[in-house]
Motif scaffolding. Structure first.
Motif, PDB file in Angstrom:
ATOM      1  N   THR A   1       4.311   0.540  65.944  1.00 43.39           N
ATOM      2  CA  THR A   1       3.414  -0.474  66.506  1.00 43.39           C
ATOM      3  C   THR A   1       1.961  -0.148  66.198  1.00 43.39           C
ATOM      4  OG1 THR A   1       4.982  -0.927  68.309  1.00 43.39           O
ATOM      5  CG2 THR A   1       2.717  -1.657  68.626  1.00 43.39           C
ATOM      6  N   SER A   2       1.614   1.144  66.292  1.00 44.02           N
ATOM      7  CA  SER A   2       0.227   1.538  66.034  1.00 44.02           C
ATOM      8  C   SER A   2      -0.186   1.278  64.593  1.00 44.02           C
ATOM      9  CB  SER A   2       0.031   3.023  66.371  1.00 44.02           C
ATOM     10  OG  SER A   2       0.697   3.863  65.449  1.00 44.02           O
ATOM     11  N   GLU A   3       0.769   1.366  63.665  1.00 48.74           N
ATOM     12  CA  GLU A   3       0.453   1.205  62.246  1.00 48.74           C
ATOM     13  C   GLU A   3       0.012  -0.216  61.897  1.00 48.74           C
ATOM     14  OE1 GLU A   3       4.064   2.546  60.436  1.00 48.74           O
ATOM     15  OE2 GLU A   3       3.440   4.655  60.410  1.00 48.74           O
ATOM     16  N   SER A   4       0.444  -1.181  62.682  1.00 46.13           N
ATOM     17  CA  SER A   4       0.084  -2.579  62.393  1.00 46.13           C
ATOM     18  C   SER A   4      -0.738  -3.202  63.513  1.00 46.13           C
ATOM     19  CB  SER A   4       1.362  -3.409  62.189  1.00 46.13           C
ATOM     20  OG  SER A   4       2.188  -3.357  63.351  1.00 46.13           O
ATOM     21  N   PHE A   5      -1.187  -2.383  64.438  1.00 47.16           N
ATOM     22  CA  PHE A   5      -1.755  -2.876  65.689  1.00 47.16           C
ATOM     23  C   PHE A   5      -2.996  -3.754  65.511  1.00 47.16           C
ATOM     24  CE2 PHE A   5      -4.436  -2.139  69.474  1.00 47.16           C
ATOM     25  CZ  PHE A   5      -3.593  -2.660  70.431  1.00 47.16           C
ATOM     26  N   VAL A   6      -3.968  -3.282  64.775  1.00 47.34           N
ATOM     27  CA  VAL A   6      -5.243  -3.996  64.677  1.00 47.34           C
ATOM     28  C   VAL A   6      -5.051  -5.340  63.980  1.00 47.34           C
ATOM     29  CG1 VAL A   6      -7.559  -3.961  63.696  1.00 47.34           C
ATOM     30  CG2 VAL A   6      -6.618  -1.892  64.748  1.00 47.34           C
ATOM     31  N   GLU A   7      -4.436  -5.327  62.832  1.00 50.41           N
ATOM     32  CA  GLU A   7      -4.229  -6.569  62.077  1.00 50.41           C
ATOM     33  C   GLU A   7      -3.386  -7.567  62.873  1.00 50.41           C
ATOM     34  OE1 GLU A   7      -2.176  -8.060  57.866  1.00 50.41           O
ATOM     35  OE2 GLU A   7      -2.240  -5.928  58.402  1.00 50.41           O
ATOM     36  N   THR A   8      -2.309  -7.050  63.467  1.00 52.25           N
ATOM     37  CA  THR A   8      -1.390  -7.903  64.227  1.00 52.25           C
ATOM     38  C   THR A   8      -2.093  -8.565  65.402  1.00 52.25           C
ATOM     39  OG1 THR A   8       0.561  -6.615  63.622  1.00 52.25           O
ATOM     40  CG2 THR A   8       0.689  -7.898  65.636  1.00 52.25           C
ATOM     41  N   ASN A   9      -2.896  -7.810  66.116  1.00 55.69           N
ATOM     42  CA  ASN A   9      -3.496  -8.340  67.334  1.00 55.69           C
ATOM     43  C   ASN A   9      -4.706  -9.222  67.095  1.00 55.69           C
ATOM     44  OD1 ASN A   9      -1.702  -7.222  69.427  1.00 55.69           O
ATOM     45  ND2 ASN A   9      -2.293  -5.319  68.464  1.00 55.69           N
ATOM     46  N   LYS A  10      -5.367  -9.007  65.976  1.00 51.22           N
ATOM     47  CA  LYS A  10      -6.426  -9.950  65.612  1.00 51.22           C
ATOM     48  C   LYS A  10      -5.827 -11.337  65.383  1.00 51.22           C
ATOM     49  CE  LYS A  10      -9.880  -6.829  63.561  1.00 51.22           C
ATOM     50  NZ  LYS A  10     -11.072  -7.355  64.255  1.00 51.22           N
TER      51      LYS A  10
ATOM     52  N   VAL B   1      -6.976   0.712  71.134  1.00 43.48           N
ATOM     53  CA  VAL B   1      -6.682   1.726  70.122  1.00 43.48           C
ATOM     54  C   VAL B   1      -7.120   3.105  70.627  1.00 43.48           C
ATOM     55  CG1 VAL B   1      -7.284   2.568  67.828  1.00 43.48           C
ATOM     56  CG2 VAL B   1      -6.708   0.157  68.153  1.00 43.48           C
ATOM     57  N   ALA B   2      -8.323   3.162  71.180  1.00 44.81           N
ATOM     58  CA  ALA B   2      -8.828   4.431  71.704  1.00 44.81           C
ATOM     59  C   ALA B   2      -7.980   4.908  72.883  1.00 44.81           C
ATOM     60  CB  ALA B   2     -10.285   4.274  72.127  1.00 44.81           C
ATOM     61  N   PHE B   3      -7.561   3.978  73.724  1.00 42.18           N
ATOM     62  CA  PHE B   3      -6.761   4.293  74.906  1.00 42.18           C
ATOM     63  C   PHE B   3      -5.423   4.921  74.520  1.00 42.18           C
ATOM     64  CE2 PHE B   3      -3.261   2.826  77.637  1.00 42.18           C
ATOM     65  CZ  PHE B   3      -3.638   3.341  78.870  1.00 42.18           C
ATOM     66  N   SER B   4      -4.797   4.392  73.481  1.00 42.48           N
ATOM     67  CA  SER B   4      -3.445   4.810  73.119  1.00 42.48           C
ATOM     68  C   SER B   4      -3.397   5.951  72.114  1.00 42.48           C
ATOM     69  CB  SER B   4      -2.672   3.612  72.555  1.00 42.48           C
ATOM     70  OG  SER B   4      -3.318   3.103  71.405  1.00 42.48           O
ATOM     71  N   GLN B   5      -4.533   6.297  71.496  1.00 38.91           N
ATOM     72  CA  GLN B   5      -4.503   7.278  70.412  1.00 38.91           C
ATOM     73  C   GLN B   5      -3.910   8.628  70.810  1.00 38.91           C
ATOM     74  OE1 GLN B   5      -5.311   6.296  67.196  1.00 38.91           O
ATOM     75  NE2 GLN B   5      -4.157   8.179  66.810  1.00 38.91           N
ATOM     76  N   PRO B   6      -4.227   9.173  72.000  1.00 43.43           N
ATOM     77  CA  PRO B   6      -3.613  10.453  72.366  1.00 43.43           C
ATOM     78  C   PRO B   6      -2.094  10.388  72.438  1.00 43.43           C
ATOM     79  CG  PRO B   6      -5.522  10.006  73.750  1.00 43.43           C
ATOM     80  CD  PRO B   6      -5.249   8.752  72.988  1.00 43.43           C
ATOM     81  N   GLN B   7      -1.546   9.271  72.945  1.00 42.59           N
ATOM     82  CA  GLN B   7      -0.096   9.128  73.011  1.00 42.59           C
ATOM     83  C   GLN B   7       0.508   8.968  71.620  1.00 42.59           C
ATOM     84  OE1 GLN B   7      -2.190   7.448  75.013  1.00 42.59           O
ATOM     85  NE2 GLN B   7      -1.698   8.278  77.032  1.00 42.59           N
TER      86      GLN B   7
ATOM     87  N   LEU C   1       2.484   2.033  74.805  1.00 43.07           N
ATOM     88  CA  LEU C   1       3.218   0.935  74.180  1.00 43.07           C
ATOM     89  C   LEU C   1       2.759  -0.399  74.741  1.00 43.07           C
ATOM     90  CD1 LEU C   1       6.815   2.379  73.982  1.00 43.07           C
ATOM     91  CD2 LEU C   1       5.551   1.390  72.079  1.00 43.07           C
ATOM     92  N   SER C   2       2.534  -0.437  76.048  1.00 47.91           N
ATOM     93  CA  SER C   2       2.073  -1.680  76.664  1.00 47.91           C
ATOM     94  C   SER C   2       0.749  -2.115  76.060  1.00 47.91           C
ATOM     95  CB  SER C   2       1.903  -1.482  78.176  1.00 47.91           C
ATOM     96  OG  SER C   2       3.126  -1.141  78.767  1.00 47.91           O
ATOM     97  N   ALA C   3      -0.146  -1.161  75.908  1.00 48.34           N
ATOM     98  CA  ALA C   3      -1.456  -1.475  75.346  1.00 48.34           C
ATOM     99  C   ALA C   3      -1.326  -1.985  73.924  1.00 48.34           C
ATOM    100  CB  ALA C   3      -2.341  -0.231  75.373  1.00 48.34           C
ATOM    101  N   LEU C   4      -0.572  -1.269  73.106  1.00 44.63           N
ATOM    102  CA  LEU C   4      -0.413  -1.674  71.717  1.00 44.63           C
ATOM    103  C   LEU C   4       0.326  -2.990  71.615  1.00 44.63           C
ATOM    104  CD1 LEU C   4       0.458   1.756  70.079  1.00 44.63           C
ATOM    105  CD2 LEU C   4      -1.648   0.473  69.871  1.00 44.63           C
ATOM    106  N   ALA C   5       1.329  -3.155  72.464  1.00 44.26           N
ATOM    107  CA  ALA C   5       2.149  -4.349  72.399  1.00 44.26           C
ATOM    108  C   ALA C   5       1.340  -5.590  72.686  1.00 44.26           C
ATOM    109  CB  ALA C   5       3.273  -4.252  73.408  1.00 44.26           C
TER     110      ALA C   5
END
Length: 310
Positions: A222-231, A197-203, A15-19
């Protein structure tokens, strides 16, 4: 002090990574949507949400309606200044239970904690996590509580994303912010987003096996919107008028990955360097869980920020 199980630690790390990334992406949309939801519902600042709505330590439970969903705010009443504590990914307001009475006693300020959507006593909002919705929830909640100025915002981990957009929209409300090992825009380069993304994928994959668990649900959304949101978050800026103290943990969320840990520290240093009225503090010996590992330091920095604005 409560202990964190190994499973919960792995979820919180993911969560920290994605957040971290989510903050950057939401900046563009946070501004346009937060006021619309705020104007939909209102509540009397003086009236409690329901009979007997109180919890340990004298905090009053106030249920706030924003855009059709209800959010739990916990208010320990004090003087005209207000300290708002916003927890990291997967954590609800109870994360701050040990710190609230100490803060109230040390500063005399009103202390507010709250449960973000889907956590604690707050309603679940289906779909991908949207930072603009989280900003709207916090902004609407505070305004309905009658809190409009002299706010010190304390944000841990994922809440750093919310803080960034909230500060941009509410400069006059904030007297300062403490960003506790928080997600900050400089971290979220395209390369680092890919690594996270790679780091958090197993979780994330593990969470999908038990999607009704509140922490898992937040991780999935959070993962569903992660890439777009963080860009988008990477382009976000902190307003120069709002002082900020950045507390960075010594071990970071990426303890065990020296390269990612250094990028985390570098992002904090870059953020502080890029604007006035910013201070960098290292929490020696602390994991990412700074409010639990070093509550003395967090308390000290909040006290200093509150005192400086009086």
């Amino acid at each position: 002090m409560s202990r964190t199980t190994p499973h919960r630690r792995s979820v919180n790390r993911a969560l920290s990574a994605l957040a971290l990334l989510a903050l950057a992406a939401g900046t563009v949309t946070a501004c346009s949507d937060s006021h619309a939801a705020d104007s939909t519902h209102s509540a009397s600042p003086a009236s409690p949400a329901s009979p007997g709505a109180a919890r340990a330590g004298g905090a009053e439970l106030r249920m706030i309606d924003n855009g059709g969903h209800r959010l739990a705010f916990h208010v320990t009443q004090g003087n005209a200044s207000t300290i708002v504590l916003d927890s990291g990914g997967g954590e609800d307001s109870s994360y701050w239970n040990d710190l609230v009475p100490k803060l109230h006693a040390a500063t005399g300020a009103t202390v507010v904690t709250y449960d973000r959507a889907g956590l604690g006593k707050s309603d679940v909002v289906p779909g991908p996590w949207k930072v603009e919705s989280a900003v709207s929830d916090l902004e609407s909640g505070l305004r309905q509580l009658g809190v409009t100025k002299n706010v010190t915002l304390v944000s841990h981990s994922q809440a750093g994303e919310i803080a960034t957009y909230f500060a941009k929209e509410n400069e006059k409300m904030l007297s300062g912010a403490i960003l506790v090992d928080a997600n900050l825009p400089p971290l979220f380069t395209d390369e680092q987003i890919t690594r996270l993304v790679a780091f958090s994928q197993p979780q994330v994959d593990a969470a999908k096996k038990d999607p009704d668990n509140p922490q898992n649900r937040q991780l999935i959304s959070t993962s569903e919107s992660f890439v777009e949101t963080n860009k988008a978050f990477h382009k976000a800026t902190w307003p120069h008028a709002v002082p900020a103290t950045v507390i960075v943990s010594e071990k970071t969320p990426f303890d065990g990955s020296p390269e990612d840990a250094q990028r985390w520290r570098d992002a904090a240093a870059t953020f502080v360097h890029d604007g006035p009225h910013r201070t960098l503090v290292t929490a020696k010996g602390s994991s990412h869980d700074v409010p639990k590992d070093r509550p003395d330091l967090v308390l000290k920095e909040i006290e200093s920020m509150v005192a400086a604005q009086r």
